[in-house]
Write an enzyme that holds these catalytic residues in place. Sequence first.
Site, PDB file in Angstrom:
ATOM      1  N   LYS A  77       0.818  -1.231   0.000  1.00 47.52           N
ATOM      2  CA  LYS A  77       0.000   0.000   0.000  1.00 47.52           C
ATOM      3  C   LYS A  77       0.845   1.272   0.000  1.00 47.52           C
ATOM      4  O   LYS A  77       0.413   2.297  -0.507  1.00 47.52           O
ATOM      5  CB  LYS A  77      -0.939   0.009   1.211  1.00 47.52           C
ATOM      6  CG  LYS A  77      -2.089  -0.979   1.094  1.00 47.52           C
ATOM      7  CD  LYS A  77      -3.091  -0.812   2.214  1.00 47.52           C
ATOM      8  CE  LYS A  77      -4.159  -1.873   2.126  1.00 47.52           C
ATOM      9  NZ  LYS A  77      -5.268  -1.684   3.052  1.00 47.52           N
ATOM     10  N   ASP A 113     -10.243   2.692   2.015  1.00 49.80           N
ATOM     11  CA  ASP A 113     -10.443   1.928   3.263  1.00 49.80           C
ATOM     12  C   ASP A 113     -11.220   2.743   4.312  1.00 49.80           C
ATOM     13  O   ASP A 113     -12.207   2.274   4.870  1.00 49.80           O
ATOM     14  CB  ASP A 113      -9.090   1.520   3.865  1.00 49.80           C
ATOM     15  CG  ASP A 113      -8.474   0.329   3.134  1.00 49.80           C
ATOM     16  OD1 ASP A 113      -9.223  -0.480   2.566  1.00 49.80           O
ATOM     17  OD2 ASP A 113      -7.234   0.222   3.147  1.00 49.80           O
TER      18      ASP A 113
END
Length: 287
Positions: A77, A113
Amino acid sequence: MELKRWQEENNGADLYCVIGDPISQSKSPLMHNQAFQELGLNAVYGAFQVKDNELADFMQKVREYGIAGLNVTIPHKLNVMGFLDEIDQDAQELGAVNTIVNRDGKLIGYNTDGIGYVRSLKEEAIESLDGKHIVVIGAGGAARGIIHALLKEKPDRILIVNRSIDRAEQLAASLKHNGAIAVHPSEELQKVCNDADVVINTTSVGMYPNEEEQPAQGEWLKAGAVASDLIYNPLYTRFVLDAEQHGCLKHGGLGMFIYQGAYAFEYWTGRQAPVDVMRKAVLQALT
Ligand code: NAP
């Protein structure tokens, strides 16, 4: 499977995938392929295990083969940001990308997210977070994403309680310009849970196969508060079920997973994600 062969086998379809290491347990292919089918889109979603030292090469192939979009999971990420042409401001502030859109050859990074979590919390448990008092247990990557998104909802304050207080302090310091955040030591968890409107477990405590563990006791929360957990295996942890027994509202982590995927789907396709179909597909695989 190798990316080139996969592309040849699905020639003509728009291609999407998730990359990570490990990746075999990911429910994203199932969820997104079901969504593409529901909307009648000629698109396919795959999963690729990509090791740290393979990331640069993989991202080069993404450009070469015109992959339309990606999800990115642990451990890439952060590092994937170096291979993109543009990064959305929220993802930049967070320092993590979980969604990439290929817009006419330009790779743009987003993070869905935190916003996925907040959408789920507001749709499933509490209409507004304005003026609310929130306790976040844990200070890892997931906590960072959700606190960033929660602060946009104008809560009265967010208190972070983490096993390693240094990590909580670093997290609070990096986000404090966005709203009121304070850090408390683990010994004060019971006390701070007492007058919270929402208590969120962002640690892995209570996750399969250690389902009997709890990061906090349900009786520490006031009746009517929301007990929320990012874990979705089990669908409801012992912490949220225990809190429900004491008059709290329970909120599990499945919604976060579905909505982070729904936002990604919407960025990629410009179409509204069929959230119910996506949830059903993942639920079937989990139960
Ligand atoms: P991470 O960066 O490794 O952070 C883990 C956090 O848990 C840290 O705060 C760590 O504390 C704490 N922790 C771990 N074991 C602990 C223990 N035995 N006692 C007390 N604290 C403990 O992991 P992450 O990426 O943030 O993920 C955390 C959880 O969120 C996982 O369960 C993951 O499955 C879940 N998650 C769910 C979704 C979803 O879509 N629903 C998405 C992302 C993550 P220290 O700092 O002291 O080590």
